[in-house]
Design a protein around this motif. Structure first.
Motif, PDB file in Angstrom:
ATOM      1  N   ASN A   1       0.738  -1.247  -0.062  1.00 48.64           N
ATOM      2  CA  ASN A   1      -0.114  -0.098   0.084  1.00 48.64           C
ATOM      3  C   ASN A   1       0.801   1.201  -0.116  1.00 48.64           C
ATOM      4  OD1 ASN A   1      -1.672  -1.958   1.890  1.00 48.64           O
ATOM      5  ND2 ASN A   1      -2.986  -0.745   0.271  1.00 48.64           N
TER       6      ASN A   1
ATOM      7  N   GLU B   1      -9.584   2.260  -9.819  1.00 49.02           N
ATOM      8  CA  GLU B   1      -9.859   1.467  -8.566  1.00 49.02           C
ATOM      9  C   GLU B   1     -11.378   1.507  -8.349  1.00 49.02           C
ATOM     10  OE1 GLU B   1      -6.312   1.042  -5.329  1.00 49.02           O
ATOM     11  OE2 GLU B   1      -6.529   3.015  -6.302  1.00 49.02           O
TER      12      GLU B   1
ATOM     13  N   GLU C   1      -5.725  -2.848  -9.740  1.00 47.61           N
ATOM     14  CA  GLU C   1      -6.025  -3.703  -8.684  1.00 47.61           C
ATOM     15  C   GLU C   1      -7.495  -4.504  -9.194  1.00 47.61           C
ATOM     16  OE1 GLU C   1      -4.785  -3.848  -5.131  1.00 47.61           O
ATOM     17  OE2 GLU C   1      -3.582  -2.083  -5.225  1.00 47.61           O
TER      18      GLU C   1
ATOM     19  N   GLU D   1      -9.024  -6.868  -6.583  1.00 43.91           N
ATOM     20  CA  GLU D   1      -9.234  -6.019  -5.193  1.00 43.91           C
ATOM     21  C   GLU D   1     -10.787  -6.499  -4.927  1.00 43.91           C
ATOM     22  OE1 GLU D   1      -8.427  -2.470  -4.213  1.00 43.91           O
ATOM     23  OE2 GLU D   1      -7.947  -2.582  -2.192  1.00 43.91           O
TER      24      GLU D   1
ATOM     25  N   GLU E   1      -1.322  -4.523  -8.666  1.00 41.81           N
ATOM     26  CA  GLU E   1      -1.804  -5.899  -8.192  1.00 41.81           C
ATOM     27  C   GLU E   1      -0.775  -6.071  -6.934  1.00 41.81           C
ATOM     28  OE1 GLU E   1      -4.760  -7.420  -9.242  1.00 41.81           O
ATOM     29  OE2 GLU E   1      -4.558  -7.964  -7.200  1.00 41.81           O
ATOM     30  N   GLN E   2      -1.671  -6.221  -5.873  1.00 38.99           N
ATOM     31  CA  GLN E   2      -1.098  -6.961  -4.653  1.00 38.99           C
ATOM     32  C   GLN E   2      -1.365  -8.370  -4.487  1.00 38.99           C
ATOM     33  OE1 GLN E   2      -1.039  -4.588  -1.306  1.00 38.99           O
ATOM     34  NE2 GLN E   2      -2.171  -2.883  -1.647  1.00 38.99           N
ATOM     35  N   ASN E   3      -2.066  -9.012  -5.180  1.00 37.24           N
ATOM     36  CA  ASN E   3      -2.426 -10.303  -4.875  1.00 37.24           C
ATOM     37  C   ASN E   3      -1.491 -11.151  -5.700  1.00 37.24           C
ATOM     38  OD1 ASN E   3      -3.322 -12.866  -5.273  1.00 37.24           O
ATOM     39  ND2 ASN E   3      -5.445 -12.247  -5.463  1.00 37.24           N
TER      40      ASN E   3
END
Ligand SMILES: Nc1ncnc2c1ncn2[C@@H]1O[C@H](COP(=O)(O)OP(=O)(O)OP(=O)(O)O)[C@@H](O)[C@H]1O
Ligand SMILES: [Mg+2]
Length: 229
Positions: free
Chosen positions: A52, A99, A175, A178, A206-208
């Motif tokens: 983040n 987003e 994202e 998300e 992307e954080q996944n």
């Protein structure tokens, strides 16, 4: 086409559609991106990762000329995007899915798709609602549903499908997985594979990590506004 010289051969892509180098960005006095470099080629999926606040969304906004003040090189099909207003950047073939979902909640799925329609681009097939319904089976089941009555994940799919109706050559996805149910995440991954097969370039934030491993050809990781290896 002129591409700024890069010392980083890993991040340099032959025949890149978009090449970013030396990108710095600010919100007011806050300096949030530091010499970011990346490039993405047709048929390639590049994931921007990082925790983040790392600066992922800001990179996408800088490409679109939104919000942040920016300095550096943004080469798109051999010309600079600097100085172009956002609507011209979009019209030049860059689709942006932010987003927050950008759909018309009073309109149906099909009506939303029609609002995104733009002329096809030379050398690329034009997307039709039928193709997009094949890509997003959940949307195919509800062509006349008003977007207000759809789940968040379905709205996210509709935003992507509407963006594809504009026949972009590069799609920026912020994202996409998300807050979305697993079944929709799986469809989203399939859809990205479909875009790649059509020869589109995809740049996603992307954080996944599982999603990245599944869809991305390459990854550029950001930490506190800097690319890290
Ligand atoms: N509109 C804004 N005004 C001021 N500062 C902002 C703004 N948007 C983002 N920032 C700051 O810029 C930095 C980068 O934010 P950015 O949203 O690009 O990160 P991100 O990697 O997308 O994070 P996340 O995973 O939470 O979406 C952060 O320090 C953030 O607080
Ligand atoms: Mg973000």
């Amino acid at each position: 086409m002129t591409i700024a010289p890069s010392t980083d051969h890993i991040r340099e892509t032959p025949h890149a559609l978009l090449t970013v180098s030396g990108l710095n960005a600010w919100y007011g006095d806050a300096h949030v991106l530091f010499d970011v470099a990346l490039s993405v080629a047709p048929g390639e999926v590049l994931a921007l990762t990082g925790r983040n606040g790392a600066g992922k969304s800001t990179v996408l906004k800088c490409v679109m000329g939104l919000e942040a003040r920016r300095r550096g090189e943004l080469h798109w099909e051999g010309r600079s995007l600097l100085g172009l207003p956002t609507h011209e950047i979009a019209r030049s073939g860059i689709g942006y899915v932010p987003e927050d979902r950008r759909i018309f909640t009073d309109l149906t799925v099909l009506e939303n798709l029609e609002t995104g329609r733009r002329a096809p681009r030379p050398g690329l097939p034009a997307w039709t609602p039928e193709q997009l319904f094949a890509m997003f089976p959940n949307l195919a089941a509800m062509p006349h549903r008003r977007a207000a009555h759809m789940s968040g994940g379905e709205q996210q799919m509709l935003t992507i499908a509407r963006t594809l109706m504009g026949n972009p050559r590069l799609v920026l996805l912020d994202e996409p997985s998300e807050g979305v149910a697993p079944i929709i995440v799986a469809q989203m991954a399939e859809a990205i594979a479909g875009m790649k097969r059509q020869g589109l370039a995809v740049l996603l934030s992307e954080q996944n990590a599982h999603f990245v491993a599944r869809v991305a050809d390459r990854e550029v990781r950001l930490d506190q506004g800097r690319v890290v290896d």
